[in-house]
Structure formats: C-alpha cells, structure tokens
Design a protein around this motif. Structure first.
Motif, PDB file in Angstrom:
ATOM      1  N   ASP A 187       0.743  -1.308  -0.159  1.00  0.00           N
ATOM      2  CA  ASP A 187      -0.025   0.117  -0.035  1.00  0.00           C
ATOM      3  C   ASP A 187       1.024   1.272   0.021  1.00  0.00           C
ATOM      4  O   ASP A 187       1.528   1.306   0.877  1.00  0.00           O
TER       5      ASP A 187
ATOM      6  N   ARG B  75       0.534   4.357   2.643  1.00  0.00           N
ATOM      7  CA  ARG B  75       0.661   3.972   4.071  1.00  0.00           C
ATOM      8  C   ARG B  75       1.983   3.495   4.419  1.00  0.00           C
ATOM      9  O   ARG B  75       2.571   3.782   5.317  1.00  0.00           O
TER      10      ARG B  75
ATOM     11  N   ASP C 211       4.066   6.700   4.584  1.00  0.00           N
ATOM     12  CA  ASP C 211       3.745   7.450   6.029  1.00  0.00           C
ATOM     13  C   ASP C 211       4.548   6.689   6.919  1.00  0.00           C
ATOM     14  O   ASP C 211       5.273   7.463   7.898  1.00  0.00           O
TER      15      ASP C 211
ATOM     16  N   TRP D 230       6.495  -4.293   4.219  1.00  0.00           N
ATOM     17  CA  TRP D 230       5.293  -3.910   3.701  1.00  0.00           C
ATOM     18  C   TRP D 230       5.169  -4.745   2.214  1.00  0.00           C
ATOM     19  O   TRP D 230       5.958  -4.591   1.224  1.00  0.00           O
TER      20      TRP D 230
ATOM     21  N   ASN E  17       3.333  -4.465   7.776  1.00  0.00           N
ATOM     22  CA  ASN E  17       2.366  -3.436   7.315  1.00  0.00           C
ATOM     23  C   ASN E  17       1.985  -2.526   8.453  1.00  0.00           C
ATOM     24  O   ASN E  17       0.907  -2.030   8.675  1.00  0.00           O
ATOM     25  N   SER E  18       2.891  -1.985   8.858  1.00  0.00           N
ATOM     26  CA  SER E  18       2.630  -1.089  10.421  1.00  0.00           C
ATOM     27  C   SER E  18       4.176  -0.466  10.668  1.00  0.00           C
ATOM     28  O   SER E  18       5.091  -1.257  10.471  1.00  0.00           O
TER      29      SER E  18
END
Length: 505
Positions: free
Chosen positions: A280, A283, A286, A432, A454-455
């Motif tokens: 993504d 995201r 970021d 990711w 993914n975080s």
C-alpha cells in the motif's frame, strides 16, 4: 499568547529550580547532595544554554544507594503483591498529575519535540499501571503433574537491581524498566544518562510523593566511567538492565562478571524497512517517514535502512524526497515542530560526519545533509535522505542515530532478506507487502527480535521487546520482564507411591 510562548513560559517555570540549585541524587527516600561534590553543566540542545549543574556521582555515592536498596529489599519483597499494586497505580496517578511538567522538562533536556513528549508521560503512566496490575500474580508459576510426583514452580524477586537508561526518550524508557522491577518485588538503583538527568529526578520525587518506601527507589547521577562502573560491580546488585549502545553493554558484562550479574541489554540497531512493489504505497510512505524522522531519528527501533523494490523505486523515492523536504525542523517546544535538535553537540558532530562519509562512499545526498544554521545555536540538522547506496557502505552498516535515512534498492525477495540480514544488528524490521505468504516467509527469515508487517512500531505491552545479534540480550514486556527480575524455583512433591531406591539396607 501562542502555544509556543505558553510552552516556553511554563518550561521556564518548571526548569527554574534546576537552574537555581545543583541537581543531586535521591537515596533512601531523600534528596542527597554530598558535601564538596563536583558538578557538570547540563545543557539544553535547543540552544546549548545551561539547565543547571548536576552532581557527578562517586563510587561512595553509589555504595550508599546500593546499601539503601539492599536494606529496603526484604520488606518490599515480602509486601503482598496487592499492596504493591495499589502503590504503583498511585504512582501512575501522580505521573498523570505532573504530565505537563514532565513533557516540558523532557523536551528541553533532550530536544525531542513536545508533540511526542506530551505522550511520553501518559505512556510512562501506562507502563506502571500495566505492571502494577500484574504485581499480585508476579510470583505465580505453573503446575506440572506426573503420575507419582507433582512439580510446581514459583518466582521470587532476585534482589536489588541496577537500571541504566539512555538519553533519547529518558522518561518513558525509565518507566519501562523500573515498573516491572518494582512490581516483581525488587528494589532499584537508577542511573539516568548524564546528558538527560532531569526527568529521572522527577520520577524519584514522584516515588517519594506516592509513598514508595524509603530505599526502594534510589537515583544516582553521574558518568558511566565511575557511577555506572561501580553500580555494575557492586555485590548487592543482582542484575543490570541497560538501554544503550553495544560498547556499554560489553563493558557492563566485563564489570559484572566478578559477581555473576544477570544482564538485560537493549542495544543498537540498523533496522530495515522493506517495501515491496505490491505494498500500500501511501501507508508505506507514511510509515517510512514516521519511523526514521520522528523522535529526531534518535530511536533504537527507527527504520534507518529503506529497502525499496526496483519496480516502485523511482516513484517511491520521488514522493519520499518531497516529504523529507517538507518536514518542519524547529524548537522542541514549538507544537508545529516535527524534528527537533539532536541531544548534544558531540552527537550532532557524529551525525554530521556521515554526510562526508556518504559522499566518500559514493552515495547521493538527495535531501538535507547540512546544519540548520537559521535556527540559532542549537544542534539542528536538516532531515537527510541518502540514495544511490548499497549495503556495504558505512551509512548502511553503522548506527547513525539521527534523522538520516539510507535507501537501498533490491529486485527479489531473496535479495531483500540477504540485505536485511547483512548487519551486525538485529533489533527490529518492518515489512510492507500485500502478499500474505511473502509476509510469512519474510517474518521467518529476517533476523530481528521484532518484526512489524504493514505497520510502524506499534507497542503491545505483554509482547516481548528486544533484539538478537549485537542488538541485545533478553526481552522486556509482560511476563518476559518478570522472568528477568525474578528467580524461578521448582518444588517437587511426591504422591507417596513411587519406589525409593535402596542402598546399604
């Protein structure tokens, strides 16, 4: 009055006593300033002006603190866990009452933007509440049934412990280490980093206000070469918990060898964030920006190596450059500041030295790379992005510990794993991808104590926190913390049915 002006006025109010009086120790429940003690000047990285004098702890000062912790240990150990729970939750309440003071003092002492320090006090209180609530069960073990015996285990606090905390987020990390030690039933001697001693003293004051018994919480200021060395050698201290750099960990292992000290080290990292083509995009972007440029890049779990798959490299780096250029560098008390000054002039010079190292290695400084002279006399560095890099360069191998990111391209999953693991460190990593199978394979093969898929770094207090390789020894968090601060005892009870071997009858 602007929020910045209001923060400045309140910070001056809270810092006035530190500037007017020498900051001493906290031993056996009381402030302690030895006669004729030597001091050093504690400065704020915002403009390198004085925040006051701080005592240089001696071996004799450390001995007093260790003796106080040793004397207080039996009563604290024997206090019911439910009583420790009440005291430590009350301590957390006191932290919340002084949260603004803690945030402003911390921000000026270490240079972290107030937007992050506002949360530090609340997170510190949460650390105490979490471990306070676990205090009644800290001694619990497990039952192991056999046909003719039943084994059960219990845990007992190991004794006085030494806790040495760093300068990057000193308040929060002190609570993260001290809370489980106290909940377990240990007494503590805390040595804050000499560069950021002030919130360590606020914690000691709060301990007294909250009714923590005398001698349970002791704080000694000073330098590692003397105060830290004596703490790690003192026979009353049964364990040392350190957050710091690898060289310090090695020294402590040597110094504690004579008394067989248990050690727990959270050390350095050169953590990869691996972004695949199918991630993504927004995201991931970021998260990449946040995990290296927040907290001034002075975070052990910061993702300082960006491993970017070639399929999206150009697009991702172009977007990343714009974001890095747009970061707001400024005074730590300005609520709009995203990146503040580095903690000390010596560390600032170290970080700046990597600009020339990057050029010598053949990398490109795509963004930043210079001092922000427009912001005055503080330790301000422009957020920096290195591109055209490979993993053999010093900027990819050495922990810079500043707002500096090195981007390295890769083609395949296997390449990403190889690059990620090609380091002496193994603290954390970030992956990711929208391919679940790939995420599982990466989680298995990337060498790190902690991985996020993914975080960004999302803390879960019961989960284990720590690294592998040169990033440390041991784990914090939940029951893992109690395993460090407590001894496990096994008790075997016979059912009276087994045959006892016979000799000499």
């Amino acid at each position: 009055m602007s929020t910045f002006d209001e923060n400045t006025a309140n910070a001056e109010k809270f810092l006035a006593r530190f500037k007017a009086n020498t900051t001493g120790h906290h031993i056996n429940g009381q402030p302690y300033l030895p006669a004729d003690s030597k001091t050093y000047i504690n400065v704020t990285p915002s403009d390198n002006s004085s925040l006051g004098d701080v005592v240089i702890g001696t071996a004799a000062d450390v001995d007093l603190a260790c003796e106080a912790a040793e004397k207080a240990f039996p009563a604290w150990r024997d206090m019911p866990g439910a009583e420790r729970k009440k005291l430590l939750n009350h301590f957390a309440d006191k932290i919340v009452e002084r949260a603004d003071e803690i945030a402003l003092v911390e921000s000026m002492d270490c240079g972290q933007p107030i937007r992050f320090m506002k949360q530090a006090a609340i997170r510190g209180a949460a650390n105490f509440r979490f471990f306070a609530d676990k205090a009644p069960e800290a001694q619990n073990g497990q039952a192991l049934h056999q046909d003719e015996h039943t084994n059960f285990t219990m845990r007992t606090p190991m004794g006085p412990v030494g806790i040495i905390t760093p300068w990057n987020t000193p308040f929060m990390l002190a609570t993260w280490k001290i809370a489980p030690a106290l909940a377990a039933g240990c007494t503590i001697v805390h040595k804050p980093a000499e560069l950021t001693p002030l919130t360590g003293m606020l914690l000691a004051e709060i301990a007294r206000e909250a009714g923590i018994p005398d001698g349970v919480w002791n704080t000694v200021n000073g330098f590692g070469e003397v105060a830290g060395k004596r703490l790690t050698e003192h026979p009353a201290i049964k364990a040392i918990a350190l957050v710091g750099e690898g060289a310090t960990g090695s020294h402590i292992m040597r110094q504690g060898a004579e008394t067989l000290k248990r050690v727990h080290f959270e050390l350095g990292g050169k953590n990869p964030v691996i972004v695949f083509d199918d991630a993504d995009f927004d995201r991931a972007l970021d998260a990449v920006v946040f995990m290296i440029y927040s907290l001034n890049g002075q975070r052990c779990t910061s993702s300082s190596r960006l491993l970017i798959q070639n399929g999206i490299k150009e697009k991702f780096l172009a977007a990343l450059e714009k974001r890095v250029q747009n970061l707001k560098v400024g005074h730590p008390l300005d609520p709009s500041t995203e990146v503040g000054p580095l903690v000390h002039t010596g560390h600032f010079e170290k970080v700046m030295s990597y600009m020339d190292i990057a050029k010598d290695d053949g990398a490109t400084i795509a963004v930043g790379g210079e001092r922000r002279t427009d912001l005055g006399a503080g330790n301000y560095v422009a957020p920096t992005l290195f591109t055209d890099a490979n993993n053999s360069m010093r900027i990819a191998q050495e922990e810079i510990f500043g707002p500096v990111l090195t981007a390295i391209p890769f083609d395949t999953e296997e390449q990403a794993i190889s690059i990620a693991n090609d380091t002496i460190y193994g603290l954390s990593g970030y992956i990711w991808t929208n391919d679940t199978g790939r995420a599982m394979r990466m989680a298995k093969h990337v060498e790190a104590g902690m991985l996020w898929v993914n975080s960004e770094n999302n803390r879960n207090l019961p989960s284990p926190f720590g690294g592998v390789k040169m990033s440390g020894i041991g784990r914090d968090g939940g029951d893992y913390s109690f395993d460090f601060y407590m001894e496990t005892k096994n008790v075997c009870i016979a059912h009276g049915t087994h045959k006892v071997p016979v000799l000499g009858r």
